[in-house]
Write an enzyme that holds these catalytic residues in place. Structure first.
Site, PDB file in Angstrom:
ATOM      1  N   ARG A   2       1.835  -3.272  12.902  1.00  0.00           N
ATOM      2  CA  ARG A   2       1.213  -3.372  14.215  1.00  0.00           C
ATOM      3  C   ARG A   2       1.660  -4.679  14.850  1.00  0.00           C
ATOM      4  O   ARG A   2       1.787  -5.705  14.169  1.00  0.00           O
ATOM      5  CB  ARG A   2      -0.317  -3.380  14.116  1.00  0.00           C
ATOM      6  CG  ARG A   2      -0.953  -2.014  13.867  1.00  0.00           C
ATOM      7  CD  ARG A   2      -0.825  -1.077  15.080  1.00  0.00           C
ATOM      8  NE  ARG A   2      -1.530   0.189  14.879  1.00  0.00           N
ATOM      9  CZ  ARG A   2      -0.987   1.274  14.322  1.00  0.00           C
ATOM     10  NH1 ARG A   2       0.267   1.262  13.918  1.00  0.00           N
ATOM     11  NH2 ARG A   2      -1.691   2.378  14.208  1.00  0.00           N
ATOM     12  N   THR A  43       7.014  -2.873  11.095  1.00  0.00           N
ATOM     13  CA  THR A  43       6.729  -1.480  11.470  1.00  0.00           C
ATOM     14  C   THR A  43       5.227  -1.217  11.304  1.00  0.00           C
ATOM     15  O   THR A  43       4.815  -0.068  11.180  1.00  0.00           O
ATOM     16  CB  THR A  43       7.542  -0.476  10.610  1.00  0.00           C
ATOM     17  OG1 THR A  43       7.200  -0.664   9.219  1.00  0.00           O
ATOM     18  CG2 THR A  43       9.037  -0.648  10.787  1.00  0.00           C
ATOM     19  N   GLY A  73       0.864  -1.185   0.000  1.00  0.00           N
ATOM     20  CA  GLY A  73       0.000   0.000   0.000  1.00  0.00           C
ATOM     21  C   GLY A  73       0.893   1.225   0.000  1.00  0.00           C
ATOM     22  O   GLY A  73       2.020   1.180  -0.494  1.00  0.00           O
ATOM     23  N   ARG A  74       0.403   2.317   0.604  1.00  0.00           N
ATOM     24  CA  ARG A  74       1.173   3.570   0.596  1.00  0.00           C
ATOM     25  C   ARG A  74       2.558   3.395   1.208  1.00  0.00           C
ATOM     26  O   ARG A  74       3.567   3.821   0.640  1.00  0.00           O
ATOM     27  CB  ARG A  74       0.409   4.663   1.367  1.00  0.00           C
ATOM     28  CG  ARG A  74      -0.749   5.265   0.604  1.00  0.00           C
ATOM     29  CD  ARG A  74      -1.500   6.250   1.482  1.00  0.00           C
ATOM     30  NE  ARG A  74      -2.127   5.539   2.586  1.00  0.00           N
ATOM     31  CZ  ARG A  74      -3.433   5.282   2.659  1.00  0.00           C
ATOM     32  NH1 ARG A  74      -4.254   5.725   1.729  1.00  0.00           N
ATOM     33  NH2 ARG A  74      -3.924   4.609   3.673  1.00  0.00           N
ATOM     34  N   ILE A  75       2.619   2.750   2.379  1.00  0.00           N
ATOM     35  CA  ILE A  75       3.914   2.618   3.058  1.00  0.00           C
ATOM     36  C   ILE A  75       4.767   1.555   2.365  1.00  0.00           C
ATOM     37  O   ILE A  75       5.962   1.772   2.117  1.00  0.00           O
ATOM     38  CB  ILE A  75       3.719   2.307   4.564  1.00  0.00           C
ATOM     39  CG1 ILE A  75       3.008   3.489   5.243  1.00  0.00           C
ATOM     40  CG2 ILE A  75       5.062   2.030   5.240  1.00  0.00           C
ATOM     41  CD1 ILE A  75       2.594   3.253   6.682  1.00  0.00           C
ATOM     42  N   HIS A  97       7.870   1.985  18.878  1.00  0.00           N
ATOM     43  CA  HIS A  97       6.825   2.500  17.973  1.00  0.00           C
ATOM     44  C   HIS A  97       7.115   3.947  17.552  1.00  0.00           C
ATOM     45  O   HIS A  97       6.348   4.859  17.852  1.00  0.00           O
ATOM     46  CB  HIS A  97       5.431   2.392  18.632  1.00  0.00           C
ATOM     47  CG  HIS A  97       4.315   2.394  17.628  1.00  0.00           C
ATOM     48  ND1 HIS A  97       3.122   1.726  17.814  1.00  0.00           N
ATOM     49  CD2 HIS A  97       4.194   2.998  16.413  1.00  0.00           C
ATOM     50  CE1 HIS A  97       2.338   1.923  16.770  1.00  0.00           C
ATOM     51  NE2 HIS A  97       2.956   2.690  15.908  1.00  0.00           N
ATOM     52  N   GLU A 106       1.679  -2.526  23.958  1.00  0.00           N
ATOM     53  CA  GLU A 106       2.574  -1.366  23.976  1.00  0.00           C
ATOM     54  C   GLU A 106       2.167  -0.487  25.158  1.00  0.00           C
ATOM     55  O   GLU A 106       0.975  -0.235  25.314  1.00  0.00           O
ATOM     56  CB  GLU A 106       2.455  -0.584  22.664  1.00  0.00           C
ATOM     57  CG  GLU A 106       2.968  -1.405  21.487  1.00  0.00           C
ATOM     58  CD  GLU A 106       2.999  -0.653  20.169  1.00  0.00           C
ATOM     59  OE1 GLU A 106       2.623   0.538  20.150  1.00  0.00           O
ATOM     60  OE2 GLU A 106       3.386  -1.246  19.161  1.00  0.00           O
TER      61      GLU A 106
HETATM   62  C1  GLV Z   1       1.232   4.842  13.646  1.00  0.00           C
HETATM   63  O1  GLV Z   1       1.507   3.720  13.945  1.00  0.00           O
HETATM   64  C2  GLV Z   1       0.111   5.174  12.832  1.00  0.00           C
HETATM   65  O2  GLV Z   1      -0.760   4.321  12.600  1.00  0.00           O
HETATM   66  O3  GLV Z   1       0.029   6.334  12.404  1.00  0.00           O
END
Ligand code: GLV
Length: 325
Positions: free
Chosen positions: A237, A235, A156-158, A285, A266
């Site tokens: 969840r 990175t 996706g975007r990331i 995080h 967390e």
């Molecule tokens: C950070 O983890 C977010 O979802 O922006």
């Protein structure tokens, strides 16, 4: 007059904007999140809520808030802490902050890949402890990122931002998604099945949202399919990974190492076995934690909040189906 509860102090530019608007503003003043009971109490009677991913927003909270609640705006892209279906059922749009953090998270992901493979933190700890005796031919060595096969779970975007960066490392990029991504070709990424991605990748990096479908996606079975030389990067969840299975796989050498920015729960207890293993690089995080990115996220959250209070469509809505009827 609109009443708003903001669950944490936001960066100054966002705070100043909120203070300049005609609102009754309640801001949680503590550095940690409001306890759930406090959230219930402070949400009662508000028209808008500005939340963080550390706040649990469920049907009980929505009921406690009351029917006048018009918008929830979260300063995060992920909204797995919010019961979206319950919000949609009550006609409440939920804002989030996609896009602005993709580059910062992708930067950190690449950093985590290299830091984990090349054992930055182990080497740093050894230096501090006086264990740097000489230049050793095979001291603190690890696998290369350049030339490796990297499997992206969730293009996706990331995931795309990670793939763009990886092009500079001369890696082979595989990806798995719910469906093929039309931009994959220009990113040099090849669609493969989930099993093939696990079996072929030197680095497996997770960029999918956390949903019931992705809960423990990386469990004992998936870890068993990975190469013994593979590195897992998360990175996304914490819940996407079965942490107990991961500890076992890292202890037994079923996979080589893990670079983790997200955990369950967390904050993770400092006594957790993941923080005792030499082959884990752990961060608290901080994927989106560049100064400019966090300010942009807060500003976007204010944009969504103010639009919702004004009865306008949220510029970035996580449950657009709320507008269907
Ligand atoms: C950070 O983890 C977010 O979802 O922006």
């Amino acid at each position: 007059m609109n009443h708003v509860f903001v669950t944490r102090l936001l960066p100054d530019p966002a705070m100043q904007r909120l203070q300049a608007v005609d609102l009754v503003l309640d801001v949680w003043p503590e550095p940690g999140p409001p306890p759930y009971d406090e959230l219930l109490r402070r949400a009662s009677g508000v028209h808008g809520l500005l939340t963080l991913l550390t706040d649990r927003i469920n049907a009980r909270l929505l009921d406690a808030a009351g029917p006048q609640l018009r918008v929830i705006s979260q300063m995060a892209v992920g909204v797995d802490n919010i019961d979206l279906a319950a919000c949609t059922a009550r006609g409440i749009p939920v804002g989030h902050t996609p896009g602005v953090l993709s580059d910062a998270v992708a930067d950190l992901t690449i950093g985590l890949m290299i830091a984990t493979a090349r054992r930055f933190f182990e080497a740093h700890a050894d230096m501090r402890a006086g264990r740097w005796r000489t230049w050793e031919p095979m001291g603190w060595t690890g696998p290369d990122l350049h030339g490796a096969t990297v499997g992206i779970v969730g293009l996706g975007r990331i995931g795309e931002a990670v793939a763009r960066r990886l092009q500079g490392f001369g890696v082979r990029i595989l990806y798995h998604n719910r469906g093929p991504n039309p931009r994959a070709g220009e990113l040099g990424a090849t669609y493969v099945s989930f099993d093939e991605l696990l079996e072929s990748s030197d680095f497996v990096t997770l960029h999918c949202p956390y949903t019931p479908e992705t809960h423990h996606l990386i469990g004992a079975d998936a870890l068993a399919r990975m190469k013994p030389s593979a590195i897992l990067i998360n990175t996304a969840r914490g819940g996407v990974v079965d942490q107990d299975a991961l500890v076992e796989a890292l202890r037994s050498g079923q996979i080589l190492a893990a670079g983790l920015d997200v955990f369950t729960p967390e904050p993770l207890s400092p006594d957790h076995p993941l923080l005792r293993l030499p082959n884990v690089t752990a961060l608290p995080h901080i994927g989106s934690a560049s100064i400019a990115t966090r300010i942009k996220m807060a500003q976007m959250a204010v944009d969504n909040l103010l639009a919702g209070l004004a009865g306008q469509r949220l510029p970035h809505c996580a449950n657009p189906e709320v507008y269907e009827n």
